[in-house]
Scaffold this active site. Sequence first.
Site, mmCIF file in Angstrom:
data_model
loop_
_atom_site.group_PDB
_atom_site.id
_atom_site.type_symbol
_atom_site.label_atom_id
_atom_site.label_comp_id
_atom_site.label_asym_id
_atom_site.label_seq_id
_atom_site.Cartn_x
_atom_site.Cartn_y
_atom_site.Cartn_z
ATOM 1 N N GLY A 214 -2.589 -3.833 1.841
ATOM 2 C CA GLY A 214 -3.026 -2.474 1.477
ATOM 3 C C GLY A 214 -2.293 -1.988 0.248
ATOM 4 O O GLY A 214 -1.722 -2.784 -0.489
ATOM 5 N N ASN A 215 -2.323 -0.716 0.026
ATOM 6 C CA ASN A 215 -1.578 -0.149 -1.109
ATOM 7 C C ASN A 215 -1.110 1.250 -0.748
ATOM 8 O O ASN A 215 -1.389 1.753 0.340
ATOM 9 C CB ASN A 215 -2.423 -0.163 -2.386
ATOM 10 C CG ASN A 215 -3.713 0.607 -2.218
ATOM 11 O OD1 ASN A 215 -3.708 1.810 -1.998
ATOM 12 N ND2 ASN A 215 -4.840 -0.092 -2.286
ATOM 13 N N PHE A 216 -0.400 1.891 -1.666
ATOM 14 C CA PHE A 216 0.267 3.162 -1.355
ATOM 15 C C PHE A 216 -0.616 4.402 -1.527
ATOM 16 O O PHE A 216 -0.136 5.522 -1.445
ATOM 17 C CB PHE A 216 1.512 3.326 -2.241
ATOM 18 C CG PHE A 216 2.606 2.355 -1.907
ATOM 19 C CD1 PHE A 216 3.236 2.401 -0.668
ATOM 20 C CD2 PHE A 216 2.990 1.382 -2.815
ATOM 21 C CE1 PHE A 216 4.249 1.509 -0.350
ATOM 22 C CE2 PHE A 216 3.997 0.481 -2.510
ATOM 23 C CZ PHE A 216 4.630 0.544 -1.271
#
Length: 410
Positions: A214-216
């Site tokens: 995923g990412n932030f």
Amino acid sequence: MNSPLKGKNIVLGITGGIAAYKSVVLLRLLVKAGADVQVIATPAALEFVRPVTLSALSHRPVVSEFFTANTGEWHSHVDLGLWADAMVIAPATACTLAKMATGVADNMLVTSYLSTRAKVFAAPAMDFDMMIHPTTQRNLATLASDGVTLIDAESGELASGLTGKGRMAEPEEIVAALENWFLQESGKGLLAGKCVLITAGPTRERIDPVRYIGNFSTGKMGYAIAREAARQGAHVVLVSGPTALKIDNPDVEVIHVESAREMLGAVENHISGCDVAIFSAAVADYAPRQCAEHKIKREKDTFSSIELERNPDIAATAGKSRKPGQFMVGFALETDNGLENAKAKLKSKNMDMIVLNSLADKGAGFGTDTNKVTLVGPSSTTELPLKSKNEVATDIIAAIAREIDTESTM
Ligand code: CTP
């Protein structure tokens, strides 16, 4: 794009406080937005700003007394009250607020306030202790219940040297409050009748039942755009990756997805009925080629690498098969060569506008409540200062509305 203030009659009431110097800027902005402005200044206000400044900017003589002393000309507060489409009192001192709340009609401004049938706004400005005094608070509560919209004072350094709440709201904010009210009154918004599809948040690409890539991204920017588009009258389809955010608005239809492929599916299902598409999601560029059926175990499984495959480019897919008249906006999150990369994305994804975020800018990017963006179009580049994400959303929607308006009148 026309301001909703264009052609409106506005009475600008100025009272005697140091913030009266900001009323000059407010007057300039109202006139620039196309409003016809009549200034009513209390005698105390004219100690702070000279009538000639106000009359030159408003193109009308300033009204202050019931009569012009040397000619005996009578100024009708009733006529002014009825002429006004809205009245804005900025700054509104503690004294004027008290007179308004109790009907002490001893000057031209308060008599006009009592005579008007128009919407009234007041931007209080005073010293901190006066502001928090129970009398002032009682008067403000009375005025709010009488239907006056109070434009909250800001905290900061005050003329007295004290620091606290009491500074008049900035002129731009006061104009925005009036514009929003007229927009809502007209039953229209900048995007009235339009359907806007927005992708927001991150995507999650499963590795096994408990892990993902995923990412932030938190989705704050996309959700702020969704809220603003709805406020401007659009029906919004918000295709959201997993976020902690909630949106509770009957005009926003939220479709929750997890992965990039699911996001693409939701976009493809809804895009044909939309006039505008805004791709603000931080889509994972790669996904594991396979998601393990069972949790990968530390001891048992010899697991050293994940085989990845490229995810579909949602914006580019939509851009390729766009219908005539659809307006499409992509985002570009860059760490270097921002403008160059944004222009390349404008072309490669077939977008009409790219909202460029640079992670090099302080206060921009994931998780913050602020953002600093540059709007990149085929023939123009607009760099915006650091603002709250809500304000950036307002700017993005206004820019899109302007572009749609220009296209439809070409
Ligand atoms: N985007 C998308 N689908 C993807 C990747 C990106 O819809 N698989 C969209 C984003 O929502 C954004 C735009 O494309 O509107 C640009 O995203 P960005 O991550 O900046 O660029 P990429 O195309 O992924 O290119 P790179 O990571 O190489 O900069």
